[in-house]
Each structure stands twice: as C-alpha cells, then as structure tokens.
Design a protein around this motif. Structure first.
Motif, PDB file in Angstrom:
ATOM      1  N   SER A 153      23.187  32.918 -82.383  1.00 43.36           N
ATOM      2  CA  SER A 153      21.789  33.327 -82.191  1.00 43.36           C
ATOM      3  C   SER A 153      21.715  34.755 -81.663  1.00 43.36           C
ATOM      4  O   SER A 153      22.630  35.233 -80.981  1.00 43.36           O
ATOM      5  CB  SER A 153      21.109  32.386 -81.193  1.00 43.36           C
ATOM      6  N   GLN A 154      20.575  35.396 -81.966  1.00 42.67           N
ATOM      7  CA  GLN A 154      20.371  36.764 -81.452  1.00 42.67           C
ATOM      8  C   GLN A 154      20.309  36.751 -79.933  1.00 42.67           C
ATOM      9  O   GLN A 154      20.834  37.639 -79.265  1.00 42.67           O
ATOM     10  CB  GLN A 154      19.082  37.350 -82.041  1.00 42.67           C
ATOM     11  N   ARG A 155      19.690  35.688 -79.388  1.00 42.80           N
ATOM     12  CA  ARG A 155      19.583  35.596 -77.930  1.00 42.80           C
ATOM     13  C   ARG A 155      20.967  35.662 -77.276  1.00 42.80           C
ATOM     14  O   ARG A 155      21.211  36.456 -76.374  1.00 42.80           O
ATOM     15  CB  ARG A 155      18.895  34.272 -77.548  1.00 42.80           C
ATOM     16  N   ASP A 197      22.716  38.971 -77.556  1.00 42.82           N
ATOM     17  CA  ASP A 197      22.211  39.928 -76.557  1.00 42.82           C
ATOM     18  C   ASP A 197      22.857  39.672 -75.186  1.00 42.82           C
ATOM     19  O   ASP A 197      23.175  40.605 -74.467  1.00 42.82           O
ATOM     20  CB  ASP A 197      20.680  39.827 -76.441  1.00 42.82           C
ATOM     21  N   THR A 254      25.537  30.761 -70.782  1.00 48.22           N
ATOM     22  CA  THR A 254      24.147  30.400 -71.142  1.00 48.22           C
ATOM     23  C   THR A 254      24.044  29.704 -72.512  1.00 48.22           C
ATOM     24  O   THR A 254      22.937  29.413 -72.956  1.00 48.22           O
ATOM     25  CB  THR A 254      23.157  31.609 -71.135  1.00 48.22           C
ATOM     26  N   ASP A 259      22.015  27.412 -79.712  1.00 48.44           N
ATOM     27  CA  ASP A 259      22.896  28.504 -80.115  1.00 48.44           C
ATOM     28  C   ASP A 259      23.976  28.004 -81.087  1.00 48.44           C
ATOM     29  O   ASP A 259      24.338  28.692 -82.039  1.00 48.44           O
ATOM     30  CB  ASP A 259      23.575  29.141 -78.889  1.00 48.44           C
ATOM     31  N   GLY A 271      19.407  38.715 -70.646  1.00 44.63           N
ATOM     32  CA  GLY A 271      19.419  38.924 -72.098  1.00 44.63           C
ATOM     33  C   GLY A 271      19.187  40.366 -72.490  1.00 44.63           C
ATOM     34  O   GLY A 271      18.684  40.650 -73.581  1.00 44.63           O
TER      35      GLY A 271
END
Ligand code: SF4
Length: 632
Positions: A375-377, A380, A416, A421, A587
């Motif tokens: 995932s982009q989250r 990051d 996290t 994810d 993030g």
C-alpha cells in the motif's frame, strides 16, 4: 603446510567440491613467508562460493598484498563434510594460499557480513585451535579482529574478538598492520594488553574489553563506560575520495562456480534515499561516487586480467549513480566482445527501465523491482519512494519491451502493517497480471513474488521498533501464500525463524555471546543455509545464558533507552533518527538529499566527508557542508 602429498589428495577426494580448498586460482598471490613481517589471514565465516563473491575481501586482499612486508591469505569456513574429515584427522583450519595453519598467522581478520555467520566464526576459531574468548588468549595466539557491517552492533560477538574495525577498511587495515608491526618489532611491550592499547588509539578501532557495560534489573543496558583515556564513542572510518581509493584490478578468478562470478565495478558507496528499514542505507553514508572514466579504466583492466564476460555495477542502488547513462554508454565498447552489463534490482520508473533495456542488448535477464510494501500508506511509513501509478506504468513498459519474467520484492511485518496492507500487496500482484493479460502478450508471465521479514536494525529510524512475534509472522506469510496462489505467480518467503534469530542477534548486547556459544556447542553451523538452520539449538543457547531472545527481537524500545551500540558512532545524529522515526509513524516521507536540501542527518559534518557526486550529471542535490538546516 598442514597436510601434503597423498594425504592431501586423499582428503580432497573424500569431500564434495574439493576445488573450494585448492587455492592456486588465477591472480591469487603467493609470497615467500620468510620475506614478510606480517602474515594476515582474511577470514570469511562462510563457504568458498559465498566468500569469493564478497567484494570487500577482494579489496582487502589487494590492499594488504600490495605491501611487500605483508602476506594476506584467505581462510574460509570448511563445508560440513570437510569439517568432519578435518576433525577426524586432527587437521586444523588452514589458509588457501599455502595451507598454513590459521593459528600461525599474526592476525586473523573476520568479515562479519550477517548475523547468521556468527556460529561459523566460533567453529573456525575452534578448528584453528585458538581459544574462543579473547580474554583467554596468550601472547602467542594471533590477534583476532572483526570488520564488516555487523560490527556496528557487534556486542553479541565482542567476547570473541580482540578488536573491531568500524567502517571502511582500506586505510584502517593498514593502520592496524602498522600498529601490530611496531609492537612486534619493539619486543611486544605490555604483551597482548599493550597491543590492544595501541590499537584502541587508532581512529575507527573498537577494543571491546576496554568498555564496561552496566545493566538495569530488567535486563536493559544502563551504561557503557570507556576505560581510562578512551573516547566515549568510537567513530567509523570512511574513504574520502573513492576515485583514488585502491581497487583490485587483478581480482582472483575462482576455479569453480561462485555466487557472483563477474567483474564488479563499485560505482558508489552510501545511499541517501532513506528507506527507514535499511541498515546499509543509513550506516554507509555519505554518498561518494567514482567517476565514469575511472570505472571504464577499471573495467578494461579487470576484463583483461580475468577474462570474465559480465560486468556488474555494484552499489546500494546503481541506477541512482549520477553518471549512469554516461557509464553505460562508455561500457558499450565491450558489447562487440559479448561482455554484458548487469544491473541489480532497479527502481520502478521509466528512466531505470530505459537503462535496463540498454544493458539487455547483450544479455537477456529478468527484471527485479522492489516496491517493498503493497500500500502507498505503508510505503510512506518506510519512506520507499515508489508511487503505484509509476510502478504500474514501468511494469507495462517492461512487458511491452518483451520482459515476461519479473521479480517483485516485498517485506512482511513492517512497522504499522495491517491486514489491509497485506491485501494491497496481493492486489498489486493481481494488477501486474492484469496488465500482462490486457497487453495480449504471447509469452507466459513468470512472476516471482518474494517476501522477506522485517528485522529492526541498529542505527536506523526503526531501531526503536520490535519485530512482530514469530507466530504472527508465520500467520501473515501463510495468509499471503494462500492469497497469492494464482497461475504464473511463484511466491517465496524468508524463513520466519531465521528472521527472528537475526532480530535477536542484531540488537543484542554482549551477554548474548553466551547464547551464541551455547548454540554453536549444540551444533549450530551455516545458519544462513536452510538445510542447516535449527532454531532449537539457539533457543537452548539463549535459555542456558538466562536470556529471552524475544527481549531483543520483539520488544519496542523507548527513546530514552541506552542501546548496546550507543558507543558506536556512524556519524548519524540521534535526533535525526528519532525525527525520522516520528515521521514514519505519521506517514510522512523524507526526500533524498541528493535532490533536495540537506536533511541534517549529521553524517557529512560529523565525519568531515561531504557527499561526492562524480558522475558528471548533477542530480540537483545539495551536499551538506555547512551548519544544519531544518528538516522540512
Ligand atoms: S548530512 Fe545532509 S547532505 Fe550529508 S548525507 Fe546527511 S542529509 Fe545528506
């Protein structure tokens, strides 16, 4: 010589791959031992094929043997069958060049590249007949040194070493030899202790026995006190100008297949991308490049001296080299001779892909991309500079250009990480398959999805994080394995138990040495090799030492905790690492200081070595040479 004639032949004929022990390869160095002052054994705690693929060993071999008064030879871990024969026949550990007993060397320098080689170090010392503990060695025993990335928290191994060389070894190893020689020639004043005092005075040399560690009741480290007159912290050494640093132009050519058998050009050291899980990315700063002209000259000479037909561009991220286009154009002169260039994992963007296409003209190979998280989250959080749209665009381009074999690298258990994810990772893989299908490619897609396990490392922003518990790692791996069962996709994952042990060892303190010794006594060897690794030996070793491996592997740390490696200075400021940790939890990404202003990590100022961009094409970065700037 430990053994010769028929006895030697019989020994070699009784083991697998006897070439591992023969020596005498093209470009290996042979000197008359009587003509030198110092005999230095370069020891690597793994088998020949792995050891010979390690660039650092080749560099140090070259640096040491360039001195007429030093003879450097190689000593590698014998494979299990050879060890058995050696123990049966009481043959001690020996060097490859002259089959000299390892214990007859003046100095033995081990390369500690990964924690899974720790048991092999003990095994090699034992096979050599050298006391395992530095404190039990006599004046006649060789000086036992360690270098390599693991020395940046080498505490779980410190009782076994007289001294550790921190950072880059080219200059440091010569300073060590000079100090040893001067001690030897002046009649060994003060015995072994006198020598260690001399070594401790060298920049970058850590003598663990001269630092006292205190512990809290709950097992955390409470204090690290230097001996009288010693610095509170020992700073790593770095080479300032890579262009003039020594490099092996006549590297040894193995007589058998090894892991990496090709010309290796080290294009640069360091990385400022700032992926927050990456030990090398933080501890090898600052970035220092070689010029394309120097690299071309090295390529010409090494090709002539070895006859290899492949050039590998080595660094932490080769397509980040500022002169990469110029260099690939220059290396094009070898194309007509069938010499190919290989780029390891490339960045998932159009520019890197065009480079991969350029080198593919000579040799067809698969493409490796490392999104690391689904995932982009989460990307990051870990500061991985990959945007999904760009990644998918690069994949589409790769398929259009005829690549049908793709490797994708991910990590499981990142700080996290949630179930979403993991599902995003599966979705990304599905999208890659859809792109291939939508393009109507005739060739079948071969997609290898590989997932390693996150291991929190010292000197990184994630040094305060715990690894998720072993059972949970396994559960997540099984979940992925189930969901990635689809045609054309091969999912492979790293052994969760090995990663758990790696986490326990990489942030362990010096009490963990008893667990290492206990595991070795129970038969631990070649732990990096799946067929030899057994966690139970290590768990028993920890239990015997009165320690819980989960205390080191899984426990999150507070910002005020004293780390076992707090006295080891790699140039990074603690404030920077804490700031990066906080930004991760929020993030927030941090940009690369080659492209954006300095992020005040501290390295350039602390080490007094600024970033050195020699590739010719400026990346627009700003090397930090002045006072610290605010991190945006
Ligand atoms: S001190 Fe600044 S320029 Fe140097 S590596 Fe750190 S962030 Fe980059």
């Amino acid at each position: 010589m430990v053994i010769q004639g028929h006895d030697r032949d019989r020994l070699l004929l009784s083991v697998t791959k006897p070439t591992r022990y023969l020596g005498n390869e093209l470009n290996s160095v042979h000197k008359d031992p009587a003509s030198v002052q110092v005999r230095f054994a370069l020891a690597f705690p793994d088998v020949y094929e792995v050891a010979m693929s390690h660039l650092g060993t080749h560099i140090l071999y070259h640096v040491l043997n360039s001195r007429p008064d030093v003879y450097a030879e190689r000593v590698f871990a014998p494979w299990v069958d050879m060890e058995e024969r050696m123990r049966e026949a009481s043959i001690p550990l020996f060097s490859l060049e002259s089959w000299t007993k390892a214990r007859e060397f003046d100095v033995i320098g081990f390369s500690l590249q990964y924690e899974m080689g720790y048991a092999n170090v003990l095994n090699m010392l034992d096979l050599a007949g050298i006391p395992l503990l530095a404190s039990e060695r006599a004046n006649t025993d060789p000086l036992i040194l360690a270098g390599g990335p693991c020395t940046l928290n080498g505490e779980p191994m410190v009782p076994f070493f007289d001294a550790m060389a921190l950072g880059e070894g080219e200059g440091l190893v010569l300073d060590l030899v000079d100090a040893y020689l001067s001690w030897k020639q002046s009649g060994r004043p003060g015995g072994r202790r006198g020598l260690l005092s001399d070594l401790a005075a060298i920049d970058g040399v850590y003598v663990p026995s001269m630092y006292r560690v205190g512990y809290c009741k709950d097992g955390r480290v409470s204090s690290i006190e230097p001996g009288e007159g010693l610095p509170r912290t020992v700073r790593k050494r770095v080479v300032e100008d890579l262009d003039i640093a020594p490099f092996p132009l006549y590297p040894i050519v193995p007589n058998m297949d090894v892991v990496h058998d090709r010309v290796v050009l080290e294009v640069f050291r360091g990385c400022t991308r700032g992926c927050r899980f990456c030990h090398a990315g933080f501890t090898c700063r600052p970035v220092r490049e070689r010029s394309p002209e120097t690299l071309l000259d090295q390529a010409r000479r090494i090709l002539a001296a070895t006859g290899h037909d492949e050039i590998s561009l080595s660094s932490l991220s080769s397509t980040d080299y500022s002169g990469i286009k110029t260099l690939l154009d220059l290396l094009g002169e070898f194309e007509a001779k069938g010499v190919g260039v290989s780029l390891p994992s490339i960045r998932a963007d159009a520019f890197s892909l065009s480079l991969a296409e350029q080198v593919r003209r000579v040799r067809k190979s698969g493409l490796t991309l490392a999104p690391e998280a689904g995932s982009q989250r989460l990307r990051d959080v870990i500061n991985k500079d990959v945007v999904e749209a760009d990644f998918l665009e690069a994949v589409a381009q790769a398929f259009q250009s005829g690549w049908n074999s793709l490797k994708l690298y991910f990590m499981v258990g990142l700080p996290t990480e949630t179930g979403e994810d993991l599902d995003a990772m599966v979705d990304l893989v599905k999208r890659v398959r859809e792109i291939h299908r939508a393009q109507g490619q005739k060739d079948r897609l071969r997609l290898t999805v590989s997932a390693s396990v996150f291991v929190p490392k010292a000197h990184t922003p994630f040094q305060w994080e715990g690894q998720i518990p072993l059972d949970e790692v396994k559960r997540r791996q099984e979940h992925l394995a189930r969901r990635l069962r689809m045609p054309g996709v091969k999912f492979s994952w790293h052994d969760a138990e090995v990663s758990f042990l790696e986490a326990a060892l990489s942030r362990g303190d010096r009490r963990v040495a008893r667990a290492v010794e206990g595991a070795w006594r129970r038969g631990a060897r070649f732990d990096a090799w799946t067929e030899h690794f057994r966690l139970d030996r290590w768990l028993e070793g920890f239990e015997e030492a009165g320690l819980d491996p989960a205390f080191f592997a899984n426990r999150p740390r507070h910002y005020d905790e004293v780390f076992p490696w707090d006295h080891i200075d790699v140039g990074l400021s603690e404030e920077f690492l804490m700031r990066e940790h906080r930004r991760a939890m929020e993030g927030q990404k941090t940009s690369d200081c080659r492209e954006e202003p300095c992020k005040s990590c501290g390295v350039c100022l602390e080490l007094g070595v600024p970033m050195d961009i020699k590739g010719g094409e400026s990346t627009g970065g700003s090397a930090h040479q002045g006072p610290a700037e605010e991190t945006p």
